[in-house]
Design a protein around this motif. Sequence first.
Motif, mmCIF file in Angstrom:
data_model
loop_
_atom_site.group_PDB
_atom_site.id
_atom_site.type_symbol
_atom_site.label_atom_id
_atom_site.label_comp_id
_atom_site.label_asym_id
_atom_site.label_seq_id
_atom_site.Cartn_x
_atom_site.Cartn_y
_atom_site.Cartn_z
ATOM 1 N N VAL A 1 -1.328 -16.636 -17.745
ATOM 2 C CA VAL A 1 -0.951 -16.377 -16.352
ATOM 3 C C VAL A 1 -2.044 -16.845 -15.405
ATOM 4 O O VAL A 1 -1.780 -17.589 -14.440
ATOM 5 C CB VAL A 1 -0.665 -14.875 -16.132
ATOM 6 N N HIS A 2 -3.277 -16.443 -15.666
ATOM 7 C CA HIS A 2 -4.373 -16.804 -14.767
ATOM 8 C C HIS A 2 -4.639 -18.309 -14.792
ATOM 9 O O HIS A 2 -4.932 -18.910 -13.745
ATOM 10 C CB HIS A 2 -5.636 -16.045 -15.153
ATOM 11 N N GLY A 3 -4.499 -18.929 -15.968
ATOM 12 C CA GLY A 3 -4.722 -20.363 -16.064
ATOM 13 C C GLY A 3 -3.707 -21.157 -15.257
ATOM 14 O O GLY A 3 -4.064 -22.093 -14.524
ATOM 15 N N LEU A 4 -2.443 -20.808 -15.362
ATOM 16 C CA LEU A 4 -1.415 -21.505 -14.592
ATOM 17 C C LEU A 4 -1.564 -21.242 -13.098
ATOM 18 O O LEU A 4 -1.340 -22.138 -12.276
ATOM 19 C CB LEU A 4 -0.030 -21.079 -15.073
ATOM 20 N N ALA A 5 -1.952 -20.016 -12.745
ATOM 21 C CA ALA A 5 -2.153 -19.702 -11.328
ATOM 22 C C ALA A 5 -3.287 -20.533 -10.737
ATOM 23 O O ALA A 5 -3.169 -21.080 -9.624
ATOM 24 C CB ALA A 5 -2.436 -18.215 -11.154
ATOM 25 N N ARG A 6 -4.386 -20.658 -11.469
ATOM 26 C CA ARG A 6 -5.501 -21.482 -10.995
ATOM 27 C C ARG A 6 -5.085 -22.940 -10.887
ATOM 28 O O ARG A 6 -5.413 -23.635 -9.918
ATOM 29 C CB ARG A 6 -6.692 -21.341 -11.939
ATOM 30 N N GLN A 7 -4.370 -23.412 -11.886
ATOM 31 C CA GLN A 7 -3.924 -24.810 -11.919
ATOM 32 C C GLN A 7 -3.034 -25.138 -10.726
ATOM 33 O O GLN A 7 -3.108 -26.235 -10.164
ATOM 34 C CB GLN A 7 -3.166 -25.042 -13.225
ATOM 35 N N ALA A 8 -2.194 -24.176 -10.344
ATOM 36 C CA ALA A 8 -1.242 -24.420 -9.258
ATOM 37 C C ALA A 8 -1.793 -24.026 -7.894
ATOM 38 O O ALA A 8 -1.151 -24.295 -6.871
ATOM 39 C CB ALA A 8 0.047 -23.650 -9.528
ATOM 40 N N GLY A 9 -2.947 -23.373 -7.870
ATOM 41 C CA GLY A 9 -3.493 -22.928 -6.598
ATOM 42 C C GLY A 9 -2.848 -21.659 -6.081
ATOM 43 O O GLY A 9 -2.821 -21.408 -4.878
ATOM 44 N N GLY A 10 -2.322 -20.840 -7.002
ATOM 45 C CA GLY A 10 -1.717 -19.570 -6.618
ATOM 46 C C GLY A 10 -0.308 -19.426 -7.152
ATOM 47 O O GLY A 10 0.277 -20.378 -7.686
ATOM 48 N N LEU A 11 0.237 -18.218 -7.019
ATOM 49 C CA LEU A 11 1.601 -17.930 -7.449
ATOM 50 C C LEU A 11 2.373 -17.312 -6.291
ATOM 51 O O LEU A 11 1.851 -16.466 -5.571
ATOM 52 C CB LEU A 11 1.616 -16.948 -8.624
ATOM 53 N N ASP A 12 3.624 -17.736 -6.153
ATOM 54 C CA ASP A 12 4.511 -17.150 -5.158
ATOM 55 C C ASP A 12 5.517 -16.193 -5.791
ATOM 56 O O ASP A 12 6.018 -15.289 -5.122
ATOM 57 C CB ASP A 12 5.275 -18.243 -4.409
ATOM 58 N N ALA A 13 5.821 -16.420 -7.063
ATOM 59 C CA ALA A 13 6.833 -15.581 -7.713
ATOM 60 C C ALA A 13 6.661 -15.625 -9.223
ATOM 61 O O ALA A 13 6.085 -16.564 -9.777
ATOM 62 C CB ALA A 13 8.243 -16.054 -7.340
ATOM 63 N N VAL A 14 7.190 -14.587 -9.863
ATOM 64 C CA VAL A 14 7.224 -14.495 -11.318
ATOM 65 C C VAL A 14 8.641 -14.134 -11.736
ATOM 66 O O VAL A 14 9.252 -13.240 -11.148
ATOM 67 C CB VAL A 14 6.242 -13.431 -11.845
ATOM 68 N N VAL A 15 9.162 -14.824 -12.755
ATOM 69 C CA VAL A 15 10.465 -14.514 -13.333
ATOM 70 C C VAL A 15 10.258 -14.275 -14.824
ATOM 71 O O VAL A 15 9.852 -15.183 -15.552
ATOM 72 C CB VAL A 15 11.474 -15.659 -13.121
#
Length: 225
Positions: free
Chosen positions: A56-70
């Motif tokens: 979760v944290h790796g993908l969030a860093r890669q994308a520059g943040g998260l707007d939603a989770v499914v």
Amino acid sequence: MNVLITGGSSGLGAAVARRIAADGGRPLVIDLHPPKDDVEHVLADLTDRRSTEDAVHGLARQAGGLDAVVTAAGVDACGTLADVPAEDWERVVQVNLLGTAAVVRAALPHLLEAPNGRVVTCASTLGIKALSDATAYCASKFGVVGFTRALTAELKGRVGVTMLVPGGMDTAFFDGRDEQYRPGPDAQLNRPENVAAAVAFALAQPPGCEVRELVVCPAREPSWP
């Protein structure tokens, strides 16, 4: 919109990932298996909390943040309580319930920083109506129902929470089951794309407006109401 999707390599999760991409968003997938579509992903087993949190944290860093989770990942182990091996029974709860909680917990710091953070959990009609030979699945999905409703109260006004309650879908979820636990030849199952459209609708609500609970099932769904 950066949307983290568990179970995004197949079934409902893959349909959600495709819909997010089609709508101009950025799907980020966590799954045991690599997606067939070309989307950003990390391989992780939701029964392993540490690797799930890292994903979760790796993908969030890669994308520059998260707007939603499914949280679309889900497994089952059909049979009576006496017949299903304990390890298989417990894995259902670990993936469906504890995995959902682990992903949401890890994603929360990122969602709280988003202007309109959203969570969509995946319960089931069998999270509200129990059936025989489904103790593991019902236990996990009833748990998702309670978890989501409590989470909604906890995050009110800060992160939007939607509980998706899908009925039967035409996916590989039923593959490999004994014949008695598979939909019959006349079963009218929903296309996962239809359910993904409902998820996209929930995610597209403007700030201050939330779809709290959403039942999406085939017109002749036998497990609802």
